[in-house]
Design an enzyme around this catalytic site. Structure first.
Site, PDB file in Angstrom:
ATOM      1  N   TYR A  50       0.853  -1.192   0.000  1.00  0.00           N
ATOM      2  CA  TYR A  50       0.000   0.000   0.000  1.00  0.00           C
ATOM      3  C   TYR A  50       0.880   1.230   0.000  1.00  0.00           C
ATOM      4  O   TYR A  50       1.799   1.334   0.810  1.00  0.00           O
ATOM      5  CB  TYR A  50      -0.906   0.024   1.236  1.00  0.00           C
ATOM      6  CG  TYR A  50      -2.362  -0.046   0.860  1.00  0.00           C
ATOM      7  CD1 TYR A  50      -2.942   0.981   0.112  1.00  0.00           C
ATOM      8  CD2 TYR A  50      -3.156  -1.124   1.225  1.00  0.00           C
ATOM      9  CE1 TYR A  50      -4.269   0.910  -0.261  1.00  0.00           C
ATOM     10  CE2 TYR A  50      -4.485  -1.200   0.846  1.00  0.00           C
ATOM     11  CZ  TYR A  50      -5.040  -0.173   0.099  1.00  0.00           C
ATOM     12  OH  TYR A  50      -6.348  -0.242  -0.282  1.00  0.00           O
ATOM     13  N   GLU A  52      -0.468   4.752  -0.646  1.00  0.00           N
ATOM     14  CA  GLU A  52      -1.282   5.943  -0.938  1.00  0.00           C
ATOM     15  C   GLU A  52      -0.439   7.193  -0.776  1.00  0.00           C
ATOM     16  O   GLU A  52       0.337   7.319   0.175  1.00  0.00           O
ATOM     17  CB  GLU A  52      -2.488   5.991   0.013  1.00  0.00           C
ATOM     18  CG  GLU A  52      -3.575   5.026  -0.403  1.00  0.00           C
ATOM     19  CD  GLU A  52      -4.802   5.110   0.501  1.00  0.00           C
ATOM     20  OE1 GLU A  52      -4.687   5.677   1.595  1.00  0.00           O
ATOM     21  OE2 GLU A  52      -5.854   4.600   0.102  1.00  0.00           O
ATOM     22  N   ASP A 195      -5.024  13.907 -25.466  1.00  0.00           N
ATOM     23  CA  ASP A 195      -5.064  12.502 -25.035  1.00  0.00           C
ATOM     24  C   ASP A 195      -4.399  11.701 -26.151  1.00  0.00           C
ATOM     25  O   ASP A 195      -5.006  11.435 -27.180  1.00  0.00           O
ATOM     26  CB  ASP A 195      -6.527  12.090 -24.833  1.00  0.00           C
ATOM     27  CG  ASP A 195      -6.681  10.600 -24.572  1.00  0.00           C
ATOM     28  OD1 ASP A 195      -5.661   9.873 -24.572  1.00  0.00           O
ATOM     29  OD2 ASP A 195      -7.836  10.163 -24.376  1.00  0.00           O
ATOM     30  N   THR A 221      -2.463   6.265 -22.457  1.00  0.00           N
ATOM     31  CA  THR A 221      -2.404   4.913 -21.905  1.00  0.00           C
ATOM     32  C   THR A 221      -0.942   4.472 -22.027  1.00  0.00           C
ATOM     33  O   THR A 221      -0.156   5.091 -22.754  1.00  0.00           O
ATOM     34  CB  THR A 221      -3.249   3.924 -22.731  1.00  0.00           C
ATOM     35  OG1 THR A 221      -2.792   3.977 -24.092  1.00  0.00           O
ATOM     36  CG2 THR A 221      -4.723   4.264 -22.678  1.00  0.00           C
ATOM     37  N   LYS A 224      -0.960   0.690 -25.223  1.00  0.00           N
ATOM     38  CA  LYS A 224      -1.276   0.650 -26.657  1.00  0.00           C
ATOM     39  C   LYS A 224       0.038   0.732 -27.442  1.00  0.00           C
ATOM     40  O   LYS A 224       0.838  -0.180 -27.354  1.00  0.00           O
ATOM     41  CB  LYS A 224      -2.278   1.749 -26.996  1.00  0.00           C
ATOM     42  CG  LYS A 224      -3.640   1.487 -26.322  1.00  0.00           C
ATOM     43  CD  LYS A 224      -4.685   2.525 -26.622  1.00  0.00           C
ATOM     44  CE  LYS A 224      -5.968   2.222 -25.858  1.00  0.00           C
ATOM     45  NZ  LYS A 224      -6.972   3.293 -26.031  1.00  0.00           N
ATOM     46  N   ARG A 230      -0.881  -2.385 -18.818  1.00  0.00           N
ATOM     47  CA  ARG A 230      -2.159  -1.689 -18.925  1.00  0.00           C
ATOM     48  C   ARG A 230      -2.219  -0.582 -17.877  1.00  0.00           C
ATOM     49  O   ARG A 230      -2.079  -0.837 -16.687  1.00  0.00           O
ATOM     50  CB  ARG A 230      -3.291  -2.698 -18.682  1.00  0.00           C
ATOM     51  CG  ARG A 230      -4.692  -2.198 -18.964  1.00  0.00           C
ATOM     52  CD  ARG A 230      -5.630  -3.375 -19.152  1.00  0.00           C
ATOM     53  NE  ARG A 230      -5.275  -4.102 -20.359  1.00  0.00           N
ATOM     54  CZ  ARG A 230      -5.640  -3.748 -21.588  1.00  0.00           C
ATOM     55  NH1 ARG A 230      -6.430  -2.717 -21.773  1.00  0.00           N
ATOM     56  NH2 ARG A 230      -5.244  -4.427 -22.635  1.00  0.00           N
TER      57      ARG A 230
HETATM   58  C1  LIG Z   1      -7.953   3.639 -25.261  1.00  0.00           C
HETATM   59  C2  LIG Z   1      -8.204   5.072 -25.053  1.00  0.00           C
HETATM   60  C3  LIG Z   1      -8.519   5.593 -23.790  1.00  0.00           C
HETATM   61  C4  LIG Z   1      -8.884   4.723 -22.611  1.00  0.00           C
HETATM   62  O1  LIG Z   1      -7.962   3.867 -22.138  1.00  0.00           O
HETATM   63  P1  LIG Z   1      -8.432   2.667 -21.161  1.00  0.00           P
HETATM   64  O2  LIG Z   1      -7.144   2.234 -20.557  1.00  0.00           O
HETATM   65  O3  LIG Z   1      -9.111   1.661 -22.002  1.00  0.00           O
HETATM   66  O4  LIG Z   1      -9.342   3.248 -20.139  1.00  0.00           O
HETATM   67  C5  LIG Z   1      -8.650   6.958 -23.656  1.00  0.00           C
HETATM   68  N1  LIG Z   1      -8.463   7.774 -24.698  1.00  0.00           N
HETATM   69  C6  LIG Z   1      -8.188   7.319 -25.938  1.00  0.00           C
HETATM   70  C7  LIG Z   1      -8.010   8.292 -27.048  1.00  0.00           C
HETATM   71  C8  LIG Z   1      -8.058   5.951 -26.153  1.00  0.00           C
HETATM   72  O5  LIG Z   1      -7.817   5.515 -27.386  1.00  0.00           O
END
Ligand SMILES: *Cc1c(COP(=O)(O)O)cnc(C)c1O
Length: 414
Positions: A50, A52, A195, A221, A224, A230
């Site tokens: 933990y 936090e 994002d 993320t 990807k 993840r």
């Molecule tokens: C995949 C994605 C997310 C979300 O990611 P998760 O880990 O699935 O919650 C947010 N923004 C964009 C543009 C994405 O392609």
């Protein structure tokens, strides 16, 4: 006791999933194969701790080693993106975005993001997501040619006067011009939030423009195109923003950080900082380009006519079968993709007229242009004769043979 003897059901299913990942051609644009060393640390005792709070400012004792781990992850993340502050605790991309909104907005504030059906993400204001429930969301999209029209986006911003503009997409095949977005944000006094969940792996290799220094805040993320565990991250160059972001993540929306995943992020970032990473990112783009070229040569339409990143969007507006039928036929042929809406969509979101096909995962397995050309021809063969289940079965065998030449995980169970 080993997992195999204690819980045979989960052990067996995990191995079945491993087999599926080895046998099929994984072409979902948001998926990737992470590194065995990332999985090693994710499966470690770090999950017990933990912690936090943040490094040096924890609510629990015994954090001296996880403090160092998180600091290494933060430092590598900053180096990768060339920014001043990073929060590596978000459990996912969606939670990173929720954290960003919480840091800068009050419920009811206006956000302007890319329409989900035009390639945006649920968390950019879609009504079914908390981003569309707590905030008043407006949308921009792409033109029929599949590209964003920045003048139009500026007009929409002028009319809607958002407090925050969100740029970034889940299904957009062209480079995003962050400098243009900044001009638009400045013209209406909005925060600019990028994002880069989909293109982050290209950004850190210099294969896509960097959202810094144009954007006030950036999320991504890590699983990807970055090919790590993840999870999510948030970055900024502003110390005051960084403080707000930190408290918005913890205690705002999360509790104890997943230290095993944060360690995985650190290891993943080390891969991203290596020279081999640049080679990988270049190959990801070259492979997507090859895929698109062959599909076009076989008479298929691509949204925007091609690609500048890691994915192509097949447009079936002029075909007599849908994105759903196409992705199902491809799945039967051992090729995993997903159906996707396209600009000028005429079918329902559950059926769609598009298929999104990405190159990151197969590039991680070592495939290059020759294999992507072969695969693109197989995709075209299957779609040319969409109801031919015998052909699908034959292609599935060929695809499996190809896949087995590019083994990525050699142990039965990680
Ligand atoms: C995949 C994605 C997310 C979300 O990611 P998760 O880990 O699935 O919650 C947010 N923004 C964009 C543009 C994405 O392609």
């Amino acid at each position: 006791m080993s997992l195999e003897s204690f819980d045979k059901a989960i052990f067996d299913l995990t191995n079945k999933e491993l087999q599926r990942q080895c046998d099929y051609l994984e072409m979902i644009a948001s998926e990737n194969f992470t590194y065995p060393d990332v999985m090693e640390v994710m499966g470690s005792i770090l999950t017990n701790k933990y912690a936090e709070g943040y490094p040096g400012k924890r609510y629990y004792g015994g954090c001296e080693f996880v403090d160092e781990i998180e600091q290494i992850a933060i430092d590598r993340c900053k180096e990768l993106f060339g920014c001043e502050f990073a929060n590596v605790q978000p459990n996912s991309g969606s939670q990173a975005n929720q954290g960003v909104y919480g840091a800068f907005l009050k419920p009811g504030d206006r956000i302007l993001g890319m329409d989900l059906s035009h390639g945006g993400h649920l968390t950019h204001g879609a009504k079914v997501s908390s981003s569309g429930k707590y905030y008043e969301s407006f949308f921009y999209g792409v033109e029929l040619d599949g590209r964003m029209n920045y003048e139009k986006i500026a007009q929409i911003a002028e009319i809607t006067k958002p407090k925050m503009i969100v740029c970034g997409a889940s299904a957009y095949t062209r480079e995003i011009d962050f400098a243009k977005f900044r001009e638009i944000a400045d013209s209406v006094g909005a925060f600019l939030f990028a994002d880069v969940a989909h293109v982050a792996g290209l950004v850190v290799a210099g294969e896509h423009t960097n959202p810094f220094p144009h954007c006030h805040v950036v999320s991504s993320t890590t699983h990807k195109t970055l090919r790590g565990p993840r999870g999510g991250i948030i970055m900024t160059n502003d110390e005051e923003y960084a403080k707000k972001i930190n408290s918005s993540i913890f205690p705002g929306i999360q509790g104890g950080p997943l230290m095993h995943v944060i360690a995985g992020k650190a290891v993943g970032f080390k891969h991203n900082l290596s020279d081999e990473w640049k080679v990988y990112a270049k190959q990801v783009k070259a492979n997507a380009k090859k895929l698109g070229e062959v599909l076009v040569s076989r008479g298929y339409d691509l949204v925007s006519g091609g690609t500048e990143n890691h994915l192509v969007l097949l447009s079936l507006l002029n075909n007599d079968f849908s994105g759903k039928e196409a992705s199902n036929a491809l799945e039967n042929a051992g090729i995993t993709t997903n159906k996707n809406t396209v600009p000028g969509e005429t079918r329902s979101p559950f059926v769609t007229s598009g298929v999104r096909i990405g190159s990151p995962a197969l590039t991680a397995r070592g495939m290059k242009e020759a294999e992507f050309g072969f695969i693109a021809n197989k995709i075209a063969d299957v779609l040319d004769d969409i109801n031919n289940t015998e052909l699908q079965a034959k292609v599935k065998k060929e695809v499996k043979e190809l896949a087995h030449q590019f083994i990525i995980y050699d142990r039965a169970m990680y």
